[in-house]
Design an enzyme around this catalytic site. Structure first.
Site, PDB file in Angstrom:
ATOM      1  N   PRO A 146       0.812  -1.226   0.000  1.00  0.00           N
ATOM      2  CA  PRO A 146       0.000   0.000   0.000  1.00  0.00           C
ATOM      3  C   PRO A 146       0.839   1.267   0.000  1.00  0.00           C
ATOM      4  CG  PRO A 146      -0.039  -1.063   2.149  1.00  0.00           C
ATOM      5  CD  PRO A 146       0.659  -2.010   1.232  1.00  0.00           C
ATOM      6  N   VAL A 203       3.768   2.613   2.710  1.00  0.00           N
ATOM      7  CA  VAL A 203       4.313   1.521   3.541  1.00  0.00           C
ATOM      8  C   VAL A 203       5.846   1.572   3.611  1.00  0.00           C
ATOM      9  CG1 VAL A 203       4.483  -0.276   1.743  1.00  0.00           C
ATOM     10  CG2 VAL A 203       3.996  -0.934   4.103  1.00  0.00           C
ATOM     11  N   ARG A 244       5.830  15.427  -7.968  1.00  0.00           N
ATOM     12  CA  ARG A 244       6.001  16.087  -6.660  1.00  0.00           C
ATOM     13  C   ARG A 244       7.220  17.011  -6.767  1.00  0.00           C
ATOM     14  NH1 ARG A 244       5.369  10.249  -3.996  1.00  0.00           N
ATOM     15  NH2 ARG A 244       3.101  10.106  -4.023  1.00  0.00           N
ATOM     16  N   ARG A 271       4.601  12.069   5.398  1.00  0.00           N
ATOM     17  CA  ARG A 271       5.336  12.306   4.152  1.00  0.00           C
ATOM     18  C   ARG A 271       4.956  13.665   3.557  1.00  0.00           C
ATOM     19  NH1 ARG A 271       5.003   7.877  -0.572  1.00  0.00           N
ATOM     20  NH2 ARG A 271       3.020   8.921  -1.002  1.00  0.00           N
ATOM     21  N   ARG A 326      -6.093   6.914  -0.875  1.00  0.00           N
ATOM     22  CA  ARG A 326      -4.999   5.929  -0.761  1.00  0.00           C
ATOM     23  C   ARG A 326      -5.257   4.970   0.407  1.00  0.00           C
ATOM     24  NH1 ARG A 326       0.449   7.644  -3.418  1.00  0.00           N
ATOM     25  NH2 ARG A 326      -0.360   8.892  -5.109  1.00  0.00           N
ATOM     26  N   ASP A 359       8.238  -2.716   9.886  1.00  0.00           N
ATOM     27  CA  ASP A 359       8.026  -2.049  11.182  1.00  0.00           C
ATOM     28  C   ASP A 359       9.256  -1.191  11.426  1.00  0.00           C
ATOM     29  OD1 ASP A 359       7.408  -1.293  13.708  1.00  0.00           O
ATOM     30  OD2 ASP A 359       7.039  -3.297  14.495  1.00  0.00           O
TER      31      ASP A 359
HETATM   32  N1  LIG Z   1       9.985   1.525   8.780  1.00  0.00           N
HETATM   33  C1  LIG Z   1       9.605   2.807   8.728  1.00  0.00           C
HETATM   34  N2  LIG Z   1       9.321   3.466   9.868  1.00  0.00           N
HETATM   35  C2  LIG Z   1       8.935   4.762   9.840  1.00  0.00           C
HETATM   36  N3  LIG Z   1       8.790   5.489   8.706  1.00  0.00           N
HETATM   37  C3  LIG Z   1       9.050   4.868   7.542  1.00  0.00           C
HETATM   38  C4  LIG Z   1       9.470   3.506   7.487  1.00  0.00           C
HETATM   39  N4  LIG Z   1       9.651   3.168   6.193  1.00  0.00           N
HETATM   40  C5  LIG Z   1       9.367   4.271   5.481  1.00  0.00           C
HETATM   41  N5  LIG Z   1       9.015   5.287   6.270  1.00  0.00           N
HETATM   42  C6  LIG Z   1       8.569   6.646   5.867  1.00  0.00           C
HETATM   43  O1  LIG Z   1       7.216   6.509   5.401  1.00  0.00           O
HETATM   44  C7  LIG Z   1       6.964   7.414   4.342  1.00  0.00           C
HETATM   45  C8  LIG Z   1       6.442   6.625   3.148  1.00  0.00           C
HETATM   46  O2  LIG Z   1       7.501   5.859   2.620  1.00  0.00           O
HETATM   47  P1  LIG Z   1       7.660   5.641   1.050  1.00  0.00           P
HETATM   48  O3  LIG Z   1       7.495   6.917   0.312  1.00  0.00           O
HETATM   49  O4  LIG Z   1       8.906   4.884   0.842  1.00  0.00           O
HETATM   50  O5  LIG Z   1       6.372   4.731   0.778  1.00  0.00           O
HETATM   51  P2  LIG Z   1       5.896   4.007  -0.558  1.00  0.00           P
HETATM   52  O6  LIG Z   1       5.400   2.683  -0.183  1.00  0.00           O
HETATM   53  O7  LIG Z   1       6.955   4.063  -1.575  1.00  0.00           O
HETATM   54  O8  LIG Z   1       4.671   4.935  -0.992  1.00  0.00           O
HETATM   55  P3  LIG Z   1       4.009   5.133  -2.450  1.00  0.00           P
HETATM   56  O9  LIG Z   1       3.447   3.830  -2.839  1.00  0.00           O
HETATM   57  O10 LIG Z   1       2.961   6.154  -2.214  1.00  0.00           O
HETATM   58  O11 LIG Z   1       5.056   5.601  -3.385  1.00  0.00           O
HETATM   59  C9  LIG Z   1       8.247   8.148   4.064  1.00  0.00           C
HETATM   60  O12 LIG Z   1       8.213   9.420   4.687  1.00  0.00           O
HETATM   61  C10 LIG Z   1       9.330   7.269   4.727  1.00  0.00           C
HETATM   62  O13 LIG Z   1      10.439   8.002   5.171  1.00  0.00           O
HETATM   63  N1  LIG Z   2       0.599  -0.861 -11.617  1.00  0.00           N
HETATM   64  C1  LIG Z   2       1.543   0.053 -11.429  1.00  0.00           C
HETATM   65  N2  LIG Z   2       1.630   0.718 -10.251  1.00  0.00           N
HETATM   66  C2  LIG Z   2       2.606   1.603 -10.107  1.00  0.00           C
HETATM   67  C3  LIG Z   2       3.542   1.868 -11.108  1.00  0.00           C
HETATM   68  N3  LIG Z   2       4.404   2.806 -10.659  1.00  0.00           N
HETATM   69  C4  LIG Z   2       4.039   3.091  -9.407  1.00  0.00           C
HETATM   70  N4  LIG Z   2       2.962   2.369  -9.064  1.00  0.00           N
HETATM   71  C5  LIG Z   2       2.232   2.359  -7.785  1.00  0.00           C
HETATM   72  O1  LIG Z   2       1.416   3.481  -7.687  1.00  0.00           O
HETATM   73  C6  LIG Z   2       1.201   3.787  -6.331  1.00  0.00           C
HETATM   74  C7  LIG Z   2       1.308   5.263  -6.097  1.00  0.00           C
HETATM   75  O2  LIG Z   2       2.593   5.726  -6.355  1.00  0.00           O
HETATM   76  P1  LIG Z   2       2.979   7.263  -6.049  1.00  0.00           P
HETATM   77  O3  LIG Z   2       4.359   7.423  -6.597  1.00  0.00           O
HETATM   78  O4  LIG Z   2       1.962   8.119  -6.728  1.00  0.00           O
HETATM   79  O5  LIG Z   2       2.924   7.428  -4.565  1.00  0.00           O
HETATM   80  C8  LIG Z   2       2.236   2.974  -5.549  1.00  0.00           C
HETATM   81  O6  LIG Z   2       1.563   1.903  -4.925  1.00  0.00           O
HETATM   82  C9  LIG Z   2       3.154   2.445  -6.589  1.00  0.00           C
HETATM   83  O7  LIG Z   2       3.647   1.182  -6.254  1.00  0.00           O
HETATM   84  C10 LIG Z   2       3.433   1.147 -12.326  1.00  0.00           C
HETATM   85  O8  LIG Z   2       4.212   1.289 -13.287  1.00  0.00           O
HETATM   86  N5  LIG Z   2       2.429   0.267 -12.440  1.00  0.00           N
END
Ligand SMILES: Nc1ncnc2c1ncn2[C@@H]1O[C@H](COP(=O)(O)OP(=O)(O)OP(=O)(O)O)[C@@H](O)[C@H]1O
Ligand SMILES: Nc1nc2c(ncn2[C@@H]2O[C@H](COP(=O)(O)O)[C@@H](O)[C@H]2O)c(=O)[nH]1
Length: 394
Positions: free
Chosen positions: A144, A147, A176, A269, A280, A304
């Protein structure tokens, strides 16, 4: 066992030249696929750029059909061989090319081609470049929003920069503040992306939180061609599509320790509006349910403590005992313009002739296709080359 000489024709006669519109310097070869179809593969010079064209002669109706052709086409050379493999793909070997560019597959009846034929209701063919050796499976990371997928991937890429490459997705969402086009995403418009999806340029795509996201075939190929292992950060719908595709990957689902903690991270974030956060979080509920599927995901990691989760990720990728040494061979084989090919089961014997002895130490080698994997809409991997009974590459 059959034999197909490498050849090129300066004067193309009759129907073929008319139908293919080849000029007098075109190069053409024909292959019978099944009892009623002949594929004509011709190189033409359209606006002085050489390009491959495909036509099919349906012998039951005596009509020519121009198929829709997917995939990146090879750049034509002046001579090439073509050999039919198992009625579903034609191996095209380009003369005067080295092994990183001389093996190409024209798929005529693979699962991907059949799928596209059914979708479009017309004849379809697809090019797939042949790649020597095994490539490590790409890694699909899903979970999600908020995460910590991106955080974990950044750590991995920072620690192992020469080992991993990120698949840069396309998205219709706005960038962003800190995001760069071509680095974090290819930011695009919906109409352009929809056209590219329709043209078969995407491995997977999905509507995620109200925007279109997708992984182009090129995004994955660019990483693999650079000798790196590809990491995809995609949502659960995308993971499901990749599972159903010809791309063999490892699927990892990242879980939050609790829903409350997920919400906290997403808010902290500070990249989304309240409305977007709510959307979301609603989607996260469904994704967390689907993430439990052992059919879809090979591994589940709970993020975690970040350091612990990262260590666990490295462990399951076999990286906790230090960096693996790349086993990539530096050897490159050259296939000259004039060569002959012969098929023996899953091996193609390529004879380069005596005159090439000085150019290359190897004048005859076998291309082993028994372990090929993948194929259109991506590369065909797992080709092996042996010289005079000795394995030299792959
Ligand atoms: N284990 C953790 N404990 C606390 N904060 C965390 C942890 N892992 C990540 N974060 C923080 O949580 C926020 C979300 O992390 P991140 O952007 O990597 O998520 P994501 O899964 O890539 O989200 P998205 O799918 O929206 O791109 C960031 O601010 C990051 O620094
Ligand atoms: N199916 C796909 N999902 C994707 C791709 N690139 C990113 N993602 C997912 O979208 C959400 C939101 O991302 P964000 O950057 O707007 O926070 C996140 O769950 C990504 O894993 C893709 O190419 N295909």
């Amino acid at each position: 066992m059959g034999e197909a000489p490498a050849f090129f024709i300066d004067n193309i006669q009759g129907n073929i030249s008319n139908e293919l519109n080849l000029n007098s310097k075109g190069y053409v070869t024909t292959i019978d696929v099944s009892c009623n179809k002949t594929y004509v593969i011709g190189a033409t010079e359209k606006e002085s750029t050489p390009t491959f064209e495909i036509q099919i002669l349906d012998k039951s109706t005596n009509k020519w059909v121009i198929p829709i052709v997917f995939g990146t086409k090879p750049k034509p050379s002046k001579g090439y061989s073509a050999i039919l493999l198992d009625e579903d793909r034609i191996l095209v070997i380009k003369g005067n090319s080295s092994s990183d560019d001389c093996f190409w597959f024209l798929e005529v009846n693979t699962a991907f081609v059949r799928q596209q034929k059914a979708r479009l209701g017309t004849e379809v063919a697809a090019w797939s470049k042949g790649v020597i050796g095994e490539a490590e499976k790409p890694i699909v990371i899903s979970g999600p929003s908020g995460v910590g997928k991106g955080t974990l991937i950044s750590k991995l890429m920072e620690e192992f920069p020469s080992m991993f490459g990120f698949s840069v997705s396309h998205t219709t969402r706005a960038p962003r503040n800190n995001e760069q086009n071509g680095v974090h995403y290819h930011f695009t418009e919906r109409s352009i992306m929809e056209k590219d999806i329709n043209d078969g340029k995407f491995l997977e795509f999905a509507d995620v939180h109200g925007n279109l996201y997708g992984t182009s075939i090129e995004a994955v190929d660019v990483v693999a061609d650079g000798g790196k292992r590809c990491i995809l950060d995609i949502d659960v719908q995308g993971a499901r599509s990749v599972r159903a595709s010809s791309l063999e990957a490892i699927f990892i689902f990242i879980c939050p320790p609790s829903f409350e903690e997920l919400e906290k991270r997403l808010r902290a974030r500070g990249t989304e509006t309240e409305e977007q956060i709510q959307k979301r979080l609603r989607n996260a509920k469904a994704e967390l349910e689907q993430g439990k599927s052992p059919v879809l995901f090979d591994h589940i990691l709970v993020n975690d403590n970040l350091d612990t989760c990262y260590e666990n990720l490295k462990k399951l990728l076999g990286l906790s005992d230090g960096i693996k040494i790349s086993q990539k061979s530096e050897l490159v084989v050259h296939v000259p313009l004039e060569h002959t090919v012969a098929r023996i089961d899953q091996k193609i014997v390529i004879n380069c002739g005596g005159s090439e002895l000085e150019k290359s130490a190897i004048n005859s080698f076998a291309l082993d296709l028994s372990s090929i994997k993948g194929g259109a809409p991506g590369r065909t991997r797992g080709l092996n080359i042996y010289a005079m009974g000795t394995k030299i590459m792959g």
